[in-house]
Write a protein that holds these residues in place. Structure first.
Motif, PDB file in Angstrom:
ATOM      1  N   THR A 541       0.832  -1.212   0.000  1.00 43.13           N
ATOM      2  CA  THR A 541       0.000   0.000   0.000  1.00 43.13           C
ATOM      3  C   THR A 541       0.861   1.254   0.000  1.00 43.13           C
ATOM      4  OG1 THR A 541      -0.114  -0.005   2.429  1.00 43.13           O
ATOM      5  CG2 THR A 541      -1.865  -1.171   1.240  1.00 43.13           C
ATOM      6  N   ASP A 542       2.193   1.101  -0.059  1.00 39.50           N
ATOM      7  CA  ASP A 542       3.102   2.249  -0.038  1.00 39.50           C
ATOM      8  C   ASP A 542       3.398   2.720  -1.455  1.00 39.50           C
ATOM      9  OD1 ASP A 542       3.232   2.124   2.700  1.00 39.50           O
ATOM     10  OD2 ASP A 542       5.110   0.988   2.752  1.00 39.50           O
ATOM     11  N   TRP A 543       3.351   4.035  -1.648  1.00 41.94           N
ATOM     12  CA  TRP A 543       3.609   4.655  -2.944  1.00 41.94           C
ATOM     13  C   TRP A 543       4.592   5.809  -2.766  1.00 41.94           C
ATOM     14  CZ3 TRP A 543       1.112   2.569  -7.251  1.00 41.94           C
ATOM     15  CH2 TRP A 543       0.105   1.640  -6.975  1.00 41.94           C
ATOM     16  N   ILE A 544       5.259   6.145  -3.860  1.00 43.22           N
ATOM     17  CA  ILE A 544       6.083   7.354  -3.857  1.00 43.22           C
ATOM     18  C   ILE A 544       5.615   8.258  -5.000  1.00 43.22           C
ATOM     19  CG2 ILE A 544       8.146   6.313  -2.826  1.00 43.22           C
ATOM     20  CD1 ILE A 544       9.302   6.033  -5.620  1.00 43.22           C
ATOM     21  N   ILE A 545       5.760   9.537  -4.797  1.00 38.57           N
ATOM     22  CA  ILE A 545       5.503  10.498  -5.875  1.00 38.57           C
ATOM     23  C   ILE A 545       6.796  10.590  -6.673  1.00 38.57           C
ATOM     24  CG2 ILE A 545       4.793  12.836  -6.456  1.00 38.57           C
ATOM     25  CD1 ILE A 545       2.665  11.227  -4.967  1.00 38.57           C
ATOM     26  N   GLU A 546       6.747  10.140  -7.923  1.00 38.15           N
ATOM     27  CA  GLU A 546       7.977  10.112  -8.721  1.00 38.15           C
ATOM     28  C   GLU A 546       8.191  11.424  -9.467  1.00 38.15           C
ATOM     29  OE1 GLU A 546       9.596   6.542 -11.024  1.00 38.15           O
ATOM     30  OE2 GLU A 546       8.872   7.849 -12.635  1.00 38.15           O
ATOM     31  N   GLN A 547       7.186  11.924 -10.130  1.00 37.43           N
ATOM     32  CA  GLN A 547       7.327  13.167 -10.890  1.00 37.43           C
ATOM     33  C   GLN A 547       6.195  14.115 -10.509  1.00 37.43           C
ATOM     34  OE1 GLN A 547       7.809  11.062 -14.877  1.00 37.43           O
ATOM     35  NE2 GLN A 547       9.291  12.717 -15.130  1.00 37.43           N
ATOM     36  N   GLN A 548       6.509  15.404 -10.543  1.00 42.60           N
ATOM     37  CA  GLN A 548       5.531  16.435 -10.201  1.00 42.60           C
ATOM     38  C   GLN A 548       5.658  17.608 -11.184  1.00 42.60           C
ATOM     39  OE1 GLN A 548       4.106  19.199  -6.431  1.00 42.60           O
ATOM     40  NE2 GLN A 548       6.207  18.498  -6.479  1.00 42.60           N
ATOM     41  N   ILE A 549       4.524  18.041 -11.691  1.00 43.46           N
ATOM     42  CA  ILE A 549       4.488  19.205 -12.581  1.00 43.46           C
ATOM     43  C   ILE A 549       3.679  20.301 -11.891  1.00 43.46           C
ATOM     44  CG2 ILE A 549       3.794  20.062 -14.850  1.00 43.46           C
ATOM     45  CD1 ILE A 549       3.886  17.108 -15.808  1.00 43.46           C
ATOM     46  N   ASN A 550       4.334  21.416 -11.614  1.00 42.60           N
ATOM     47  CA  ASN A 550       3.655  22.570 -11.016  1.00 42.60           C
ATOM     48  C   ASN A 550       4.500  23.806 -11.298  1.00 42.60           C
ATOM     49  OD1 ASN A 550       2.474  24.564  -9.338  1.00 42.60           O
ATOM     50  ND2 ASN A 550       1.704  22.975  -7.950  1.00 42.60           N
ATOM     51  N   PRO A 551       4.065  24.642 -12.244  1.00 37.75           N
ATOM     52  CA  PRO A 551       4.872  25.819 -12.612  1.00 37.75           C
ATOM     53  C   PRO A 551       4.927  26.892 -11.527  1.00 37.75           C
ATOM     54  CG  PRO A 551       2.760  25.860 -13.739  1.00 37.75           C
ATOM     55  CD  PRO A 551       2.828  24.548 -13.030  1.00 37.75           C
ATOM     56  N   TYR A 552       4.149  26.725 -10.470  1.00 36.10           N
ATOM     57  CA  TYR A 552       4.103  27.743  -9.434  1.00 36.10           C
ATOM     58  C   TYR A 552       5.001  27.399  -8.238  1.00 36.10           C
ATOM     59  CZ  TYR A 552       0.113  29.151 -12.214  1.00 36.10           C
ATOM     60  OH  TYR A 552      -0.689  29.531 -13.246  1.00 36.10           O
ATOM     61  N   LEU A 553       5.768  26.325  -8.383  1.00 37.28           N
ATOM     62  CA  LEU A 553       6.709  25.936  -7.338  1.00 37.28           C
ATOM     63  C   LEU A 553       8.128  25.952  -7.897  1.00 37.28           C
ATOM     64  CD1 LEU A 553       4.867  22.863  -5.752  1.00 37.28           C
ATOM     65  CD2 LEU A 553       5.200  25.085  -4.681  1.00 37.28           C
ATOM     66  N   PRO A 554       9.127  26.273  -7.071  1.00 38.08           N
ATOM     67  CA  PRO A 554      10.514  26.288  -7.554  1.00 38.08           C
ATOM     68  C   PRO A 554      11.019  24.874  -7.831  1.00 38.08           C
ATOM     69  CG  PRO A 554      10.453  26.646  -5.181  1.00 38.08           C
ATOM     70  CD  PRO A 554       9.030  26.657  -5.641  1.00 38.08           C
ATOM     71  N   ASN A 555      11.817  24.745  -8.892  1.00 38.70           N
ATOM     72  CA  ASN A 555      12.395  23.449  -9.249  1.00 38.70           C
ATOM     73  C   ASN A 555      13.684  23.196  -8.480  1.00 38.70           C
ATOM     74  OD1 ASN A 555      10.413  22.812 -11.093  1.00 38.70           O
ATOM     75  ND2 ASN A 555      11.503  23.709 -12.823  1.00 38.70           N
ATOM     76  N   LYS A 556      13.943  21.915  -8.203  1.00 41.77           N
ATOM     77  CA  LYS A 556      15.175  21.505  -7.541  1.00 41.77           C
ATOM     78  C   LYS A 556      15.743  20.287  -8.257  1.00 41.77           C
ATOM     79  CE  LYS A 556      13.861  23.235  -2.967  1.00 41.77           C
ATOM     80  NZ  LYS A 556      13.699  22.889  -1.527  1.00 41.77           N
ATOM     81  N   THR A 557      16.997  20.004  -8.010  1.00 38.06           N
ATOM     82  CA  THR A 557      17.635  18.837  -8.614  1.00 38.06           C
ATOM     83  C   THR A 557      17.562  17.665  -7.642  1.00 38.06           C
ATOM     84  OG1 THR A 557      19.802  19.481  -7.767  1.00 38.06           O
ATOM     85  CG2 THR A 557      19.195  20.271  -9.968  1.00 38.06           C
ATOM     86  N   PHE A 558      17.762  16.458  -8.209  1.00 41.02           N
ATOM     87  CA  PHE A 558      17.593  15.244  -7.397  1.00 41.02           C
ATOM     88  C   PHE A 558      18.765  14.281  -7.566  1.00 41.02           C
ATOM     89  CE2 PHE A 558      13.456  17.072  -7.775  1.00 41.02           C
ATOM     90  CZ  PHE A 558      12.774  16.727  -6.613  1.00 41.02           C
ATOM     91  N   GLU A 559      19.963  14.795  -7.839  1.00 46.31           N
ATOM     92  CA  GLU A 559      21.107  13.917  -8.035  1.00 46.31           C
ATOM     93  C   GLU A 559      21.381  13.040  -6.821  1.00 46.31           C
ATOM     94  OE1 GLU A 559      21.213  17.162  -8.528  1.00 46.31           O
ATOM     95  OE2 GLU A 559      22.018  17.614 -10.530  1.00 46.31           O
ATOM     96  N   ARG A 560      20.980  13.505  -5.651  1.00 46.98           N
ATOM     97  CA  ARG A 560      21.281  12.741  -4.435  1.00 46.98           C
ATOM     98  C   ARG A 560      20.598  11.377  -4.411  1.00 46.98           C
ATOM     99  NH1 ARG A 560      17.320  16.431  -3.319  1.00 46.98           N
ATOM    100  NH2 ARG A 560      15.512  15.744  -2.068  1.00 46.98           N
ATOM    101  N   PHE A 561      19.572  11.192  -5.253  1.00 42.71           N
ATOM    102  CA  PHE A 561      18.855   9.911  -5.275  1.00 42.71           C
ATOM    103  C   PHE A 561      19.469   8.906  -6.251  1.00 42.71           C
ATOM    104  CE2 PHE A 561      15.583  12.826  -3.694  1.00 42.71           C
ATOM    105  CZ  PHE A 561      15.129  12.129  -2.588  1.00 42.71           C
ATOM    106  N   GLU A 562      20.410   9.347  -7.120  1.00 43.52           N
ATOM    107  CA  GLU A 562      20.967   8.431  -8.113  1.00 43.52           C
ATOM    108  C   GLU A 562      21.750   7.324  -7.422  1.00 43.52           C
ATOM    109  OE1 GLU A 562      24.036   8.530 -11.894  1.00 43.52           O
ATOM    110  OE2 GLU A 562      22.796  10.304 -11.468  1.00 43.52           O
ATOM    111  N   THR A 563      21.533   6.105  -7.876  1.00 42.10           N
ATOM    112  CA  THR A 563      22.115   4.936  -7.203  1.00 42.10           C
ATOM    113  C   THR A 563      23.570   4.731  -7.610  1.00 42.10           C
ATOM    114  OG1 THR A 563      21.232   3.541  -8.976  1.00 42.10           O
ATOM    115  CG2 THR A 563      19.913   3.742  -6.977  1.00 42.10           C
ATOM    116  N   THR A 564      24.314   4.021  -6.762  1.00 41.92           N
ATOM    117  CA  THR A 564      25.695   3.662  -7.041  1.00 41.92           C
ATOM    118  C   THR A 564      25.747   2.348  -7.816  1.00 41.92           C
ATOM    119  OG1 THR A 564      25.897   2.422  -4.974  1.00 41.92           O
ATOM    120  CG2 THR A 564      26.415   4.790  -4.912  1.00 41.92           C
ATOM    121  N   PHE A 565      26.950   1.957  -8.248  1.00 41.13           N
ATOM    122  CA  PHE A 565      27.099   0.711  -9.002  1.00 41.13           C
ATOM    123  C   PHE A 565      26.595  -0.485  -8.205  1.00 41.13           C
ATOM    124  CE2 PHE A 565      29.798  -3.092  -9.456  1.00 41.13           C
ATOM    125  CZ  PHE A 565      29.363  -3.515 -10.706  1.00 41.13           C
ATOM    126  N   PHE A 566      27.021  -0.602  -6.945  1.00 39.13           N
ATOM    127  CA  PHE A 566      26.624  -1.771  -6.171  1.00 39.13           C
ATOM    128  C   PHE A 566      25.128  -1.754  -5.867  1.00 39.13           C
ATOM    129  CE2 PHE A 566      31.191  -2.035  -5.335  1.00 39.13           C
ATOM    130  CZ  PHE A 566      31.390  -3.390  -5.563  1.00 39.13           C
TER     131      PHE A 566
END
Length: 776
Positions: A541-566
């Motif tokens: 029953t657990d979900w995550i919000i993967e993408q969000q579109i809202n031109p009235y909110l500031p955009n941020k980057t998400f590099e911190r979520f990129e996975t490592t090789f292992f």
């Protein structure tokens, strides 16, 4: 006579040499039958000289020739070439894909194609697509054929190492050379010849390990153990069934160490050193090989195939972020989720699907009219887009967002989920879900958003007079969901990618649930069922919000979520395991799937190609049945010798050595056969005929060992002359049967031209069709 004359005369020739020279001069006058008998006697003696190499190279030549014959027929995609050929193209184009098998075999196929000049442009869309106009594709078939031919010298040397018997080695080579199913599997762009090659190589390493046990830590000893470790790493990199040969080698190693531990005169330090050496060679080296191959795979595949993430959609967002052209690559978007935002929701579990809907209803007879399907879908799609609405107010701007400063969604808030493409609100019902009957139905209720101007007036009236707020008559409580963040505090923000969230239906207190069951293809297109589950502690029953579109909110980057090789390595293998566990036979696969009991008796064939040219995977039934006889004869001989030993029977030193070699060979070949055959009885998944062929190689070698041993022991109960005569006849008949059976069935596997649809009653091979399920 002078000294010069003596020097011209030379030394006198010994008398024996004169006789030999006379024999050589008269060799042509010797009857051919005598020559054949002499040759057979040399063959039986099996000294490792010219005759040994002559037999070895004869079978190497036959194996290569038999695998390369008809290599380009048909010049079209055959069976699973449509599967693995695509992957070669994707590798060459550096395009990501997912497959349930490890990556090593496909990388080796890619190497064959690359060396042959293939440029990765053929689509391999489906069987029967022509190869005309595409260079380098045949190099992949040739590479597979050569590895398939390598089974023969492996079998020859394995049996030689185990028995020191040239006839037994030749029998093993012949059984594999003339086995038509093995040839068929070796001629096309498949993983099977690669798998069997490395399985045989690993067992070959086991036999060599046994040979060098009396020379521990010598250069040859280390070379043998390192060689075996590399082979084990390679076989695991082709298919996970390579684990079976790993277990065989592991059993041998464990038994060997146990015997060393039992030697009372051996220091424990010596046992520890042996243990550590085997850990390094047979565990660390295979793991290193496997990781290196996966690292190469990981570095090659850097592009998404499409924006829809058809393959990588089942992976985590962090995994997808490294793939060029994926929607998450270098993604910038708002971090905190707000009312009015358009979002995609992905189940937070392994292989999680996207929440999805479309403008197609459930069957009215089952749930009533106008209830749109809500499903789980593995790829990115416009039908995955939902807008988060206030519990009652509709958007009041022309672009379907809300006026004023964005209001963030908090833990505990009530929301509505509006599906953009079908213009419907996500709803729950008292009806039971159609597949997972213990849950409630989730569906889409068509809903027209209030006109923005009208909605703005409603908001304005509410702001001026809270008591005069007009009610939205189109809403019901069944469309209200409470946002519950896992471990969240009251008022905590719902964050993109960071928050695991449940959407709990307010009236029923059940949460949107990924049921993992598939809807029927007839009306649900095989998509995953989404229901409303009452167990709020269930992780699905657990979900995550993967993408969000809202031109009235500031955009941020998400590099911190990129996975490592292992992380990618572990996630890939978790997904492989999960997908493999769901490969259940259904539909046409219920008929096409083969069960393990059918394999040893060769009771059912499998059609591979039937477009003006027919290829059928059948095998050589004579070899199958010979092997089946010796599968019982081998253990019977082991039991008989054990009985004689218990009764105190003693053999001569020569007989004892031969018997010990036979017993060792039979035990480990039989164990290897059972390890590669019996596990399939426990697998509730789609099984095909080709799954048996690794076990068949061990069965053939076992047959060769037992038959060779029986012929070698003829002299113990027959006079020498009769024993020699029996050996000659038995060997001749054995080879003749193999060659003739190959002649009868070879073009079933090689393929043959056909006119029109297949007709059992008018088939070329109807006279040699012994079972109704042989489609030949």
């Amino acid at each position: 006579m002078s000294d010069s004359e003596d020097s011209l005369k030379g030394d006198p020739v010994p008398e024996g040499k004169v006789e030999n020279l006379k024999g050589a001069s008269d060799f042509k006058s010797i009857p051919w039958s005598t020559k054949v008998v002499k040759l057979m006697d040399d063959f039986r003696a099996g000294d490792k000289g010219k005759i040994w190499w002559a037999v070895f190279w004869l079978f190497v030549t036959l194996s290569v020739a038999s695998r390369l014959h008809y290599i380009s027929e048909p010049y079209k995609v055959v069976w699973d070439e449509a599967h693995f050929g695509k992957m070669v193209s994707w590798y060459i184009n550096r395009t990501f894909f997912f497959d349930v098998h490890p990556v090593g075999g496909k990388l080796l196929l890619t190497l064959f194609g690359y060396l042959g000049g293939y440029n990765g442009t053929h689509s391999f869309h489906e069987p029967s697509y022509t190869y005309d106009g595409y260079e380098g594709i045949m190099s992949m078939r040739i590479g597979c054929a050569l590895l398939g031919a390598g089974l023969v010298p492996f079998a020859f040397h394995i049996v030689w190492t185990l028995t020191r018997s040239l006839p037994a080695s030749a029998f093993a080579a012949a059984l594999i050379t003339f086995e038509i199913g093995t040839i068929t599997l070796s001629k096309f762009i498949l993983l099977d010849p690669l798998l069997m090659f490395f399985i045989m190589g690993s067992f070959h390493g086991l036999c060599l390990m046994h040979e060098v046990e009396d020379r521990p830590f010598s250069r040859g000893w280390w070379n043998t153990y390192v060689y075996t470790g590399v082979m084990l790493g390679c076989v695991l990199s082709v298919k996970f069934v390579g684990l079976f040969i790993v277990l065989v080698v592991g059993c041998y190693t464990a038994l060997d160490l146990w015997q060393k531990l039992g030697e009372l005169n051996r220091p424990l330090v010596s046992v520890l050193v042996h243990f550590l050496a085997r850990v390094f060679c047979l565990i660390i080296i295979p793991v290193a090989v496997y990781l290196t191959i996966f690292f190469i795979h990981d570095q090659i595949l850097i592009k998404a195939r499409t924006n829809f993430a058809g393959d990588e959609g089942i992976f985590s967002p962090g995994f997808q972020m490294r793939l060029e052209d994926n929607g998450l690559y270098n993604m910038t978007q708002p971090d905190d989720v707000a009312f009015g935002s358009v979002v995609t929701m992905k189940n937070a579990n392994l292989g999680g699907v996207y929440l999805h809907s479309h403008n197609i209803s459930y069957p009215p007879a089952l749930v009533g009219k106008d209830r749109l399907q809500v499903t789980g879908f593995s790829a990115k799609d416009q039908n995955n887009l939902f807008r988060i609405l206030f519990p009652e107010d509709d958007p009041d701007l022309p672009d379907s967002f809300y006026r004023g400063l964005p209001e963030l969604v908090m833990n505990g808030d009530w929301v509505r989920l509006y599906h953009l493409q079908s213009e419907s609100l996500l709803s729950c019902a008292k009806n039971k879900s159609l597949i997972t009957r213990k849950h409630n139905l989730m569906y889409g209720m068509p809903y027209n958003l209030t006109d923005p101007e009208e909605s703005a007036k409603m908001v304005s009236q509410y702001e001026n007079n809270e008591e005069a707020r007009p009610r939205n008559e189109k809403l019901t409580a069944w469309q209200l969901f409470q946002v519950v963040i896992d471990g969240g505090k009251p008022g905590e923000k719902l964050r993109v990618l960071d928050s695991r969230v449940k959407f709990v239906c307010v009236p029923l207190n059940c949460a949107i649930f990924w049921a993992r069951a598939k809807l029927p293809n007839a009306w649900g297109f095989g998509q995953h069922e989404i229901s409303c589950g009452g167990n709020l502690m269930d992780p699905y029953t657990d979900w995550i919000i993967e993408q969000q579109i809202n031109p009235y909110l500031p955009n941020k980057t998400f590099e911190r979520f990129e996975t490592t090789f292992f992380s990618r390595f572990l996630e890939t293998h978790r997904v492989m395991r999960w997908v493999n566990s769901r490969l259940k036979p259904e539909g046409a696969d219920l008929f096409n799937s083969h069960r393990p009991w059918m394999w040893p008796i060769c009771v059912k064939s499998q059609v591979w190609f039937d477009v003006q040219f027919r290829i059928v995977l059948l095998g050589n039934p004579i070899i199958f049945w010979i092997n089946l006889i010796f599968l019982f004869a081998g253990p019977a001989i082991l039991v008989f010798h054990h009985y004689k030993q218990k009764r105190g029977h003693e053999d001569s030193l020569e007989v004892k050595e031969r018997k010990d070699r036979m017993i060792f060979a039979c035990k480990w070949l039989l164990l290897a056969y059972l390890f590669h055959y019996l596990p399939f009885y426990t697998m509730n998944r789609i099984l095909y005929y080709h799954h048996y062929f690794p076990a068949l190689q061990f069965s053939s070698m076992l047959t060769a060992v037992v038959f060779g041993y029986i012929l070698e022991t003829l002299e113990t109960w027959l006079p020498t002359r009769r024993a020699n005569l029996a050996f000659h006849w038995a060997t001749t008949v054995f080879f003749a049967v193999l060659v003739y059976s190959f002649y009868l069935y070879c073009y079933v596997g090689y393929g043959h031209p056909t006119d029109g649809p297949f007709n059992l009653d008018n088939s070329t091979y109807k006279n040699v069709r012994l079972f109704d399920d042989w489609e030949i």
